[in-house]
Design a protein around this motif. Structure first.
Motif, PDB file in Angstrom:
ATOM      1  N   PRO A  63      32.920  16.206  46.962  1.00 30.45           N
ATOM      2  CA  PRO A  63      32.130  15.310  47.818  1.00 30.45           C
ATOM      3  C   PRO A  63      32.668  13.870  47.816  1.00 30.45           C
ATOM      4  N   LEU A  64      33.133  13.401  46.677  1.00 38.10           N
ATOM      5  CA  LEU A  64      33.671  12.043  46.602  1.00 38.10           C
ATOM      6  C   LEU A  64      34.954  11.911  47.424  1.00 38.10           C
ATOM      7  N   ARG A 115      35.680  13.626  50.036  1.00 36.61           N
ATOM      8  CA  ARG A 115      35.293  13.654  51.448  1.00 36.61           C
ATOM      9  C   ARG A 115      34.813  12.286  51.909  1.00 36.61           C
ATOM     10  N   GLN A 116      34.124  11.593  51.023  1.00 35.59           N
ATOM     11  CA  GLN A 116      33.617  10.254  51.375  1.00 35.59           C
ATOM     12  C   GLN A 116      34.701   9.193  51.317  1.00 35.59           C
ATOM     13  N   GLN A 117      35.644   9.357  50.384  1.00 35.28           N
ATOM     14  CA  GLN A 117      36.691   8.356  50.186  1.00 35.28           C
ATOM     15  C   GLN A 117      38.067   9.026  50.128  1.00 35.28           C
TER      16      GLN A 117
END
Length: 101
Positions: free
Chosen positions: A39-40, A42-44
Motif C-alpha cells: 500500500p505504501l 502504491r501511494q508513493q
C-alpha cells in the motif's frame, strides 16, 4: 467492470479502431504489477528502488522491465497532469496545434 474494449468504444473515434485486445492485456499486466506492490508503494511510487522492483517483478510473475515500464508511464502521466493543472487543458490542446479537432 467492462473490458477495455467496452470502455474504449464509448470514446469518440474509438469504435472504428481495429482491436483493443492489446489494451485488455496491458490492463491486466498493470493490475498484476500494482497488486504486487505494498500500500505504501502504491501511494508513493518514488519509494520503489531496485530491490523493490525485483520483489514486485517476482511477486507478479513479470519482468523488471515491465515494472520499469509501469513506473515510467506513471511518471509521464503525473507530469502531464501537473502540466494540465498549471496551464489548463485548453492551452495544451492549442499548443498541440489543434490535434484533437
Amino acid at each position: 467492470m467492462g473490458s477495455m474494449k467496452d470502455i474504449a468504444g464509448m470514446l469518440p473515434g474509438m469504435k472504428n479502431m481495429p482491436s483493443t485486445a492489446g489494451l485488455d492485456d496491458e490492463f491486466k499486466i498493470t493490475e498484476v504489477l500494482i497488486g504486487s506492490m505494498t500500500p505504501l508503494e502504491r501511494q508513493q511510487p518514488s519509494l520503489i528502488n531496485v530491490s523493490r522492483r525485483k520483489r514486485i517483478a517476482m511477486g507478479s510473475g513479470k519482468s523488471i522491465d515491465a515494472v520499469n515500464k509501469l513506473l515510467k508511464q506513471y511518471n509521464d502521466m503525473n507530469k502531464m497532469m501537473r502540466l494540465v493543472q498549471k496551464k489548463g487543458m485548453k492551452n495544451i490542446i492549442n499548443q498541440m496545434g489543434g490535434m484533437f479537432k
